[in-house]
Design a protein around this motif. Structure first.
Motif, PDB file in Angstrom:
ATOM      1  N   LEU A 116       0.829  -1.206   0.000  1.00  0.00           N
ATOM      2  CA  LEU A 116       0.000   0.000   0.000  1.00  0.00           C
ATOM      3  C   LEU A 116       0.864   1.257   0.000  1.00  0.00           C
ATOM      4  CD1 LEU A 116      -2.840  -0.993   2.478  1.00  0.00           C
ATOM      5  CD2 LEU A 116      -3.079  -0.462   0.049  1.00  0.00           C
ATOM      6  N   ILE A 120       0.458   4.344  -2.526  1.00  0.00           N
ATOM      7  CA  ILE A 120      -0.043   5.616  -2.004  1.00  0.00           C
ATOM      8  C   ILE A 120       1.036   6.698  -2.061  1.00  0.00           C
ATOM      9  CG2 ILE A 120      -0.961   6.778   0.048  1.00  0.00           C
ATOM     10  CD1 ILE A 120      -2.158   4.024   0.862  1.00  0.00           C
ATOM     11  N   SER A 135      -6.030   4.378   4.300  1.00  0.00           N
ATOM     12  CA  SER A 135      -6.280   3.598   3.098  1.00  0.00           C
ATOM     13  C   SER A 135      -7.781   3.422   2.939  1.00  0.00           C
ATOM     14  CB  SER A 135      -5.597   2.236   3.206  1.00  0.00           C
ATOM     15  OG  SER A 135      -5.762   1.511   2.009  1.00  0.00           O
TER      16      SER A 135
END
Length: 165
Positions: A116, A120, A135
């Motif tokens: 992630l 991101i 998230s």
């Protein structure tokens, strides 16, 4: 077969096959895949403190990473059905506090935090250490907050209290 009497599994086990239940399986969350999670039947083969293991009984229709007869790990995750957890996610999970989704209550992520972070924050330096991030929930697209466990520990014992004792 301790799971047959587990209070959180009451009403979730198949009435005719008490080792079978539906589990949410996935190829990852919305930041890493466009494929939607699916429910499959899983035969429970083991149970630890917070983790169950089992064998997928029916093939997902559009997922690529989950097949029939595959052994998976899954957890009760604050939502109606247990959720599959990947080995990479489980390896990284201890380093992070994952808050439940504000909308649906999901207490797990579908993706490993390191995956992630790469998506991101694509320009973050390789040696950077994040204290936390948010998230999108992979089930309802609400928000989940993810905080490094060492940040939570420091918050309980601010640096100045170490010197005062």
């Amino acid at each position: 077969m301790l799971w047959r009497n587990h209070s959180a599994l009451k009403g979730k086990l198949h009435p005719d096959y008490p080792d079978d239940l539906q589990v949410i399986v996935h190829d990852g969350g919305p930041r890493l895949t466009e494929r939607q999670p699916e429910l499959v039947w899983v035969r429970i083969t083991g149970m630890g403190k917070d983790l169950l293991t089992g064998t997928v009984l029916n093939a997902p229709t559009q997922l690529l990473s989950v097949q029939q007869e595959q052994h998976i790990q899954f957890a009760l995750a604050g939502v109606e059905h247990p959720v599959m957890l990947t080995a990479k996610y489980l390896k990284e999970k201890a380093a992070w506090n994952i808050q439940a989704c504000q909308k649906c209550g999901l207490t797990e992520l579908f993706d490993a935090p390191s995956d992630l972070i790469k998506v991101i924050f694509p320009n973050i330096p390789a040696d950077a250490h994040l204290e936390g991030f948010s998230s999108f929930c992979p089930l309802c697209h609400g928000v989940q907050l993810v905080e490094a466990t060492n940040v939570a520990a420091e918050a309980k014992h601010p640096w100045w209290k170490f010197w005062a004792s």
